[in-house]
Design an enzyme around this catalytic site. Structure first.
Site, PDB file in Angstrom:
ATOM      1  N   ASN A 191     -49.477 -36.273  -6.983  1.00 36.26           N
ATOM      2  CA  ASN A 191     -48.746 -35.005  -6.973  1.00 36.26           C
ATOM      3  C   ASN A 191     -49.777 -33.884  -7.162  1.00 36.26           C
ATOM      4  O   ASN A 191     -50.191 -33.597  -8.276  1.00 36.26           O
ATOM      5  CB  ASN A 191     -47.712 -34.998  -8.115  1.00 36.26           C
ATOM      6  CG  ASN A 191     -46.964 -33.676  -8.200  1.00 36.26           C
ATOM      7  OD1 ASN A 191     -47.063 -32.846  -7.306  1.00 36.26           O
ATOM      8  ND2 ASN A 191     -46.214 -33.498  -9.276  1.00 36.26           N
ATOM      9  N   HIS A 230     -38.726 -32.878  -9.852  1.00 36.10           N
ATOM     10  CA  HIS A 230     -39.848 -32.856 -10.806  1.00 36.10           C
ATOM     11  C   HIS A 230     -39.523 -31.890 -11.946  1.00 36.10           C
ATOM     12  O   HIS A 230     -38.880 -30.862 -11.726  1.00 36.10           O
ATOM     13  CB  HIS A 230     -41.136 -32.436 -10.087  1.00 36.10           C
ATOM     14  CG  HIS A 230     -42.348 -32.613 -10.948  1.00 36.10           C
ATOM     15  ND1 HIS A 230     -42.720 -31.671 -11.876  1.00 36.10           N
ATOM     16  CD2 HIS A 230     -43.235 -33.629 -11.050  1.00 36.10           C
ATOM     17  CE1 HIS A 230     -43.801 -32.113 -12.517  1.00 36.10           C
ATOM     18  NE2 HIS A 230     -44.137 -33.294 -12.020  1.00 36.10           N
ATOM     19  N   GLU A 251     -41.200 -29.728 -13.389  1.00 38.66           N
ATOM     20  CA  GLU A 251     -41.660 -28.345 -13.218  1.00 38.66           C
ATOM     21  C   GLU A 251     -40.690 -27.558 -12.342  1.00 38.66           C
ATOM     22  O   GLU A 251     -40.575 -26.342 -12.468  1.00 38.66           O
ATOM     23  CB  GLU A 251     -43.093 -28.335 -12.647  1.00 38.66           C
ATOM     24  CG  GLU A 251     -44.097 -28.703 -13.730  1.00 38.66           C
ATOM     25  CD  GLU A 251     -45.381 -29.339 -13.229  1.00 38.66           C
ATOM     26  OE1 GLU A 251     -45.663 -29.282 -12.018  1.00 38.66           O
ATOM     27  OE2 GLU A 251     -46.108 -29.915 -14.071  1.00 38.66           O
ATOM     28  N   GLU A 286     -40.893 -39.714 -16.000  1.00 41.02           N
ATOM     29  CA  GLU A 286     -41.941 -38.821 -16.483  1.00 41.02           C
ATOM     30  C   GLU A 286     -41.437 -38.062 -17.710  1.00 41.02           C
ATOM     31  O   GLU A 286     -40.738 -37.047 -17.572  1.00 41.02           O
ATOM     32  CB  GLU A 286     -42.290 -37.779 -15.410  1.00 41.02           C
ATOM     33  CG  GLU A 286     -42.945 -38.327 -14.174  1.00 41.02           C
ATOM     34  CD  GLU A 286     -43.818 -37.271 -13.496  1.00 41.02           C
ATOM     35  OE1 GLU A 286     -44.981 -37.553 -13.250  1.00 41.02           O
ATOM     36  OE2 GLU A 286     -43.321 -36.161 -13.244  1.00 41.02           O
ATOM     37  N   GLY A 322     -49.202 -33.130 -18.103  1.00 41.68           N
ATOM     38  CA  GLY A 322     -50.107 -31.979 -18.043  1.00 41.68           C
ATOM     39  C   GLY A 322     -51.128 -31.900 -19.162  1.00 41.68           C
ATOM     40  O   GLY A 322     -51.092 -32.676 -20.120  1.00 41.68           O
ATOM     41  N   SER A 359     -49.827 -37.810 -17.614  1.00 44.49           N
ATOM     42  CA  SER A 359     -51.168 -38.076 -18.149  1.00 44.49           C
ATOM     43  C   SER A 359     -51.672 -39.501 -17.862  1.00 44.49           C
ATOM     44  O   SER A 359     -52.174 -40.180 -18.757  1.00 44.49           O
ATOM     45  CB  SER A 359     -51.214 -37.784 -19.654  1.00 44.49           C
ATOM     46  OG  SER A 359     -50.899 -36.428 -19.888  1.00 44.49           O
TER      47      SER A 359
END
Ligand code: PGA
Length: 254
Positions: free
Chosen positions: A9, A95, A97, A165, A171, A213
Protein backbone atom coordinates in the site's frame (compact mmCIF):
# COMPACT_ATOMS: atom_id res chain seq x y z
CA UNK A 1 -1.21 -24.68 -0.59
CA UNK A 2 -2.41 -21.18 -1.44
CA UNK A 3 0.27 -18.63 -2.14
CA UNK A 4 0.86 -15.97 0.49
CA UNK A 5 -0.47 -12.62 -0.56
CA UNK A 6 1.76 -9.59 -0.08
CA UNK A 7 0.03 -6.31 -0.76
CA UNK A 8 1.94 -3.08 -1.00
CA UNK A 9 0.00 0.00 0.00
CA UNK A 10 2.06 2.90 -1.32
CA UNK A 11 -0.49 5.46 -0.05
CA UNK A 12 0.33 8.94 -1.43
CA UNK A 13 3.92 7.97 -2.35
CA UNK A 14 6.37 8.31 -4.06
CA UNK A 15 6.31 11.78 -5.56
CA UNK A 16 7.57 10.97 -9.07
CA UNK A 17 6.92 8.37 -11.74
CA UNK A 18 10.65 7.76 -11.99
CA UNK A 19 10.84 6.68 -8.37
CA UNK A 20 7.63 4.66 -8.65
CA UNK A 21 9.12 2.80 -11.61
CA UNK A 22 12.33 2.08 -9.71
CA UNK A 23 10.57 0.73 -6.64
CA UNK A 24 8.26 -1.41 -8.79
CA UNK A 25 11.06 -2.80 -10.95
CA UNK A 26 13.11 -3.73 -7.89
CA UNK A 27 10.42 -6.28 -6.97
CA UNK A 28 11.03 -8.28 -10.16
CA UNK A 29 14.46 -9.50 -8.97
CA UNK A 30 13.11 -10.90 -5.69
CA UNK A 31 9.95 -12.49 -7.04
CA UNK A 32 11.75 -14.30 -9.85
CA UNK A 33 12.48 -17.30 -7.63
CA UNK A 34 9.60 -16.90 -5.19
CA UNK A 35 7.08 -19.62 -5.90
CA UNK A 36 5.03 -19.24 -2.74
CA UNK A 37 4.12 -15.57 -2.87
CA UNK A 38 1.92 -13.34 -4.97
CA UNK A 39 2.45 -9.58 -4.89
CA UNK A 40 -0.07 -6.81 -5.47
CA UNK A 41 1.14 -3.23 -5.63
CA UNK A 42 -1.58 -0.73 -4.80
CA UNK A 43 -0.10 2.43 -6.25
CA UNK A 44 -1.56 5.92 -6.67
CA UNK A 45 -3.88 6.04 -9.72
CA UNK A 46 -1.50 8.34 -11.60
CA UNK A 47 1.22 5.66 -11.73
CA UNK A 48 -0.88 2.61 -12.65
CA UNK A 49 -0.64 3.06 -16.40
CA UNK A 50 3.17 3.18 -16.46
CA UNK A 51 3.60 0.36 -13.95
CA UNK A 52 1.24 -1.86 -15.92
CA UNK A 53 3.51 -1.59 -18.97
CA UNK A 54 6.37 -3.12 -16.96
CA UNK A 55 4.41 -6.36 -16.82
CA UNK A 56 6.30 -8.15 -14.03
CA UNK A 57 5.44 -11.83 -13.55
CA UNK A 58 3.76 -12.70 -10.20
CA UNK A 59 3.19 -9.00 -9.50
CA UNK A 60 -0.26 -7.54 -10.00
CA UNK A 61 -1.65 -4.05 -9.53
CA UNK A 62 -4.39 -2.53 -7.45
CA UNK A 63 -5.90 0.81 -6.56
CA UNK A 64 -6.21 2.19 -3.03
CA UNK A 65 -9.82 3.21 -3.42
CA UNK A 66 -12.79 3.18 -5.81
CA UNK A 67 -15.92 5.24 -6.23
CA UNK A 68 -19.33 4.05 -5.08
CA UNK A 69 -20.59 4.85 -8.61
CA UNK A 70 -19.70 3.49 -12.04
CA UNK A 71 -19.72 6.74 -14.01
CA UNK A 72 -21.15 10.23 -13.98
CA UNK A 73 -20.74 13.66 -12.46
CA UNK A 74 -18.44 12.78 -9.54
CA UNK A 75 -15.47 15.11 -9.67
CA UNK A 76 -12.20 13.50 -8.70
CA UNK A 77 -13.52 9.95 -8.50
CA UNK A 78 -12.25 6.80 -10.26
CA UNK A 79 -14.68 3.94 -10.78
CA UNK A 80 -14.32 0.18 -10.53
CA UNK A 81 -15.59 0.04 -14.13
CA UNK A 82 -12.66 2.20 -15.28
CA UNK A 83 -10.23 -0.02 -13.40
CA UNK A 84 -11.76 -3.16 -14.85
CA UNK A 85 -11.63 -1.81 -18.41
CA UNK A 86 -8.05 -0.77 -17.81
CA UNK A 87 -7.09 -4.20 -16.45
CA UNK A 88 -6.43 -3.43 -12.78
CA UNK A 89 -7.65 -6.46 -10.80
CA UNK A 90 -7.42 -5.39 -7.12
CA UNK A 91 -8.53 -2.54 -4.89
CA UNK A 92 -8.03 -1.73 -1.22
CA UNK A 93 -11.41 -0.86 0.27
CA UNK A 94 -12.17 0.66 3.66
CA UNK A 95 -8.61 1.46 4.71
CA UNK A 96 -8.61 3.15 8.12
CA UNK A 97 -7.08 6.30 6.62
CA UNK A 98 -10.12 6.61 4.35
CA UNK A 99 -12.49 5.69 7.18
CA UNK A 100 -10.88 8.56 9.13
CA UNK A 101 -11.93 10.85 6.25
CA UNK A 102 -15.54 9.88 6.87
CA UNK A 103 -16.17 6.53 5.16
CA UNK A 104 -18.53 4.48 7.29
CA UNK A 105 -19.38 0.79 6.96
CA UNK A 106 -22.36 1.48 4.71
CA UNK A 107 -20.18 3.48 2.33
CA UNK A 108 -17.50 0.79 2.40
CA UNK A 109 -20.17 -1.79 1.56
CA UNK A 110 -21.26 0.21 -1.51
CA UNK A 111 -17.67 0.07 -2.74
CA UNK A 112 -17.46 -3.66 -2.10
CA UNK A 113 -20.63 -4.21 -4.13
CA UNK A 114 -19.27 -2.00 -6.93
CA UNK A 115 -15.98 -3.91 -6.94
CA UNK A 116 -17.81 -7.25 -7.13
CA UNK A 117 -19.98 -6.02 -10.01
CA UNK A 118 -16.84 -5.17 -11.92
CA UNK A 119 -14.93 -8.32 -10.96
CA UNK A 120 -12.32 -6.41 -8.97
CA UNK A 121 -10.87 -8.30 -5.99
CA UNK A 122 -11.40 -6.24 -2.83
CA UNK A 123 -8.93 -6.06 0.00
CA UNK A 124 -11.41 -5.19 2.74
CA UNK A 125 -9.66 -3.51 5.67
CA UNK A 126 -11.07 -3.95 9.16
CA UNK A 127 -9.61 -3.14 12.55
CA UNK A 128 -10.36 -1.35 15.78
CA UNK A 129 -8.99 2.05 16.79
CA UNK A 130 -8.06 0.85 20.25
CA UNK A 131 -8.08 -2.23 22.42
CA UNK A 132 -10.09 -2.37 25.64
CA UNK A 133 -10.32 -4.90 28.44
CA UNK A 134 -14.02 -5.56 27.93
CA UNK A 135 -13.57 -6.87 24.40
CA UNK A 136 -15.55 -4.11 22.70
CA UNK A 137 -12.93 -4.16 19.95
CA UNK A 138 -14.25 -7.58 18.98
CA UNK A 139 -17.78 -6.34 18.45
CA UNK A 140 -16.39 -3.32 16.57
CA UNK A 141 -14.69 -5.61 14.03
CA UNK A 142 -17.78 -7.84 13.89
CA UNK A 143 -19.91 -4.83 12.93
CA UNK A 144 -17.39 -3.79 10.28
CA UNK A 145 -17.66 -7.26 8.75
CA UNK A 146 -21.45 -7.60 9.01
CA UNK A 147 -22.07 -4.18 7.51
CA UNK A 148 -19.15 -4.17 5.09
CA UNK A 149 -20.19 -7.54 3.66
CA UNK A 150 -23.94 -6.85 3.56
CA UNK A 151 -25.56 -8.34 0.42
CA UNK A 152 -22.38 -10.20 -0.52
CA UNK A 153 -23.22 -13.78 -1.51
CA UNK A 154 -21.33 -16.93 -0.65
CA UNK A 155 -20.07 -17.14 -4.24
CA UNK A 156 -18.86 -13.55 -4.19
CA UNK A 157 -16.84 -13.80 -0.99
CA UNK A 158 -14.16 -15.61 -3.03
CA UNK A 159 -13.32 -12.23 -4.49
CA UNK A 160 -12.67 -10.61 -1.14
CA UNK A 161 -9.52 -10.69 0.96
CA UNK A 162 -9.80 -9.54 4.57
CA UNK A 163 -6.98 -7.38 5.90
CA UNK A 164 -6.98 -7.08 9.68
CA UNK A 165 -5.24 -3.82 10.45
CA UNK A 166 -5.56 -2.61 14.04
CA UNK A 167 -5.46 1.17 13.62
CA UNK A 168 -3.23 1.56 16.69
CA UNK A 169 -0.52 -0.49 14.98
CA UNK A 170 -0.40 1.42 11.67
CA UNK A 171 2.21 3.95 10.63
CA UNK A 172 5.29 5.54 12.13
CA UNK A 173 3.37 6.92 15.10
CA UNK A 174 1.96 3.51 16.07
CA UNK A 175 1.90 2.98 19.82
CA UNK A 176 3.06 -0.60 19.37
CA UNK A 177 2.93 -3.44 16.85
CA UNK A 178 0.31 -6.16 17.27
CA UNK A 179 1.65 -9.49 18.41
CA UNK A 180 1.29 -12.57 16.18
CA UNK A 181 -0.94 -14.04 18.90
CA UNK A 182 -3.25 -11.00 18.79
CA UNK A 183 -3.50 -11.45 15.03
CA UNK A 184 -4.14 -15.19 15.36
CA UNK A 185 -6.92 -14.61 17.88
CA UNK A 186 -8.53 -12.02 15.62
CA UNK A 187 -8.24 -14.13 12.49
CA UNK A 188 -9.96 -17.06 14.27
CA UNK A 189 -12.68 -14.65 15.37
CA UNK A 190 -13.07 -13.27 11.81
CA UNK A 191 -13.37 -16.82 10.42
CA UNK A 192 -16.04 -17.57 13.02
CA UNK A 193 -18.01 -14.49 11.94
CA UNK A 194 -17.71 -15.46 8.28
CA UNK A 195 -18.67 -19.01 9.15
CA UNK A 196 -21.82 -17.74 10.89
CA UNK A 197 -22.62 -15.47 7.94
CA UNK A 198 -21.93 -18.11 5.27
CA UNK A 199 -20.56 -21.50 6.27
CA UNK A 200 -17.48 -23.22 7.67
CA UNK A 201 -15.97 -24.10 4.29
CA UNK A 202 -16.35 -20.57 3.01
CA UNK A 203 -14.80 -19.16 6.18
CA UNK A 204 -11.76 -21.36 5.74
CA UNK A 205 -11.26 -20.42 2.12
CA UNK A 206 -11.09 -16.68 2.79
CA UNK A 207 -7.60 -15.21 2.94
CA UNK A 208 -7.00 -13.16 6.10
CA UNK A 209 -3.87 -11.04 6.06
CA UNK A 210 -2.21 -8.80 8.65
CA UNK A 211 -1.32 -5.12 8.28
CA UNK A 212 0.21 -2.54 10.60
CA UNK A 213 3.97 -1.98 10.98
CA UNK A 214 5.02 -5.12 9.14
CA UNK A 215 8.81 -5.20 8.91
CA UNK A 216 11.39 -7.86 7.97
CA UNK A 217 11.96 -8.39 11.72
CA UNK A 218 8.38 -9.48 12.49
CA UNK A 219 7.47 -11.15 9.18
CA UNK A 220 8.45 -14.67 10.22
CA UNK A 221 6.53 -14.53 13.49
CA UNK A 222 3.29 -13.34 11.87
CA UNK A 223 3.49 -16.22 9.40
CA UNK A 224 4.49 -19.02 11.76
CA UNK A 225 2.91 -18.07 15.10
CA UNK A 226 0.22 -15.79 13.66
CA UNK A 227 -0.60 -18.12 10.71
CA UNK A 228 -1.20 -15.12 8.51
CA UNK A 229 -2.16 -15.65 4.86
CA UNK A 230 -0.07 -12.64 3.95
CA UNK A 231 0.43 -8.95 4.60
CA UNK A 232 -0.74 -5.46 3.77
CA UNK A 233 2.35 -3.28 3.98
CA UNK A 234 2.68 0.49 4.03
CA UNK A 235 6.10 2.02 4.79
CA UNK A 236 8.29 -1.00 4.11
CA UNK A 237 6.68 -1.56 0.71
CA UNK A 238 8.36 1.67 -0.44
CA UNK A 239 11.78 0.49 0.68
CA UNK A 240 12.99 -2.05 -1.92
CA UNK A 241 15.53 -3.62 0.42
CA UNK A 242 13.06 -4.18 3.26
CA UNK A 243 10.22 -5.18 0.94
CA UNK A 244 12.52 -7.65 -0.79
CA UNK A 245 13.43 -9.18 2.58
CA UNK A 246 9.78 -9.52 3.56
CA UNK A 247 9.06 -11.27 0.26
CA UNK A 248 11.93 -13.74 0.60
CA UNK A 249 11.16 -14.54 4.26
CA UNK A 250 7.51 -15.14 3.32
CA UNK A 251 8.50 -17.31 0.38
CA UNK A 252 10.41 -19.65 2.69
CA UNK A 253 7.62 -20.26 5.22
CA UNK A 254 5.36 -23.17 4.29
P1 PGA B 1 2.35 0.56 7.78
O1 PGA B 1 0.95 0.78 7.04
O2 PGA B 1 2.92 -0.73 7.26
O3 PGA B 1 3.19 1.73 7.36
O4 PGA B 1 2.08 0.53 9.25
C1 PGA B 1 0.07 -0.27 6.84
C2 PGA B 1 -1.20 0.20 6.18
O5 PGA B 1 -1.68 1.29 6.51
O6 PGA B 1 -1.78 -0.50 5.33
Amino acid sequence: MAKKLIIANWKMNPSSIKEAGQIFSSISEVVKDSKNVFIVVCAPFIFLSDLKKKNIKKVSLGSQNISIDNEGAYTGEISAKMLKNFGIPYSIIGHSERRAMGENNEFVNKKIIMALKNKIISILCVGENERDHNGFYLSFVKKQLHEGLANVSKMQIKNIVIAYEPVWAIGKDAGRVATPEEFLEMSIYIRKIISDMYDFKTAHSVQIIYGGSVHPENTEAFLSRGKSDGFLIGRDSLNPKKFGKIISITNKIK
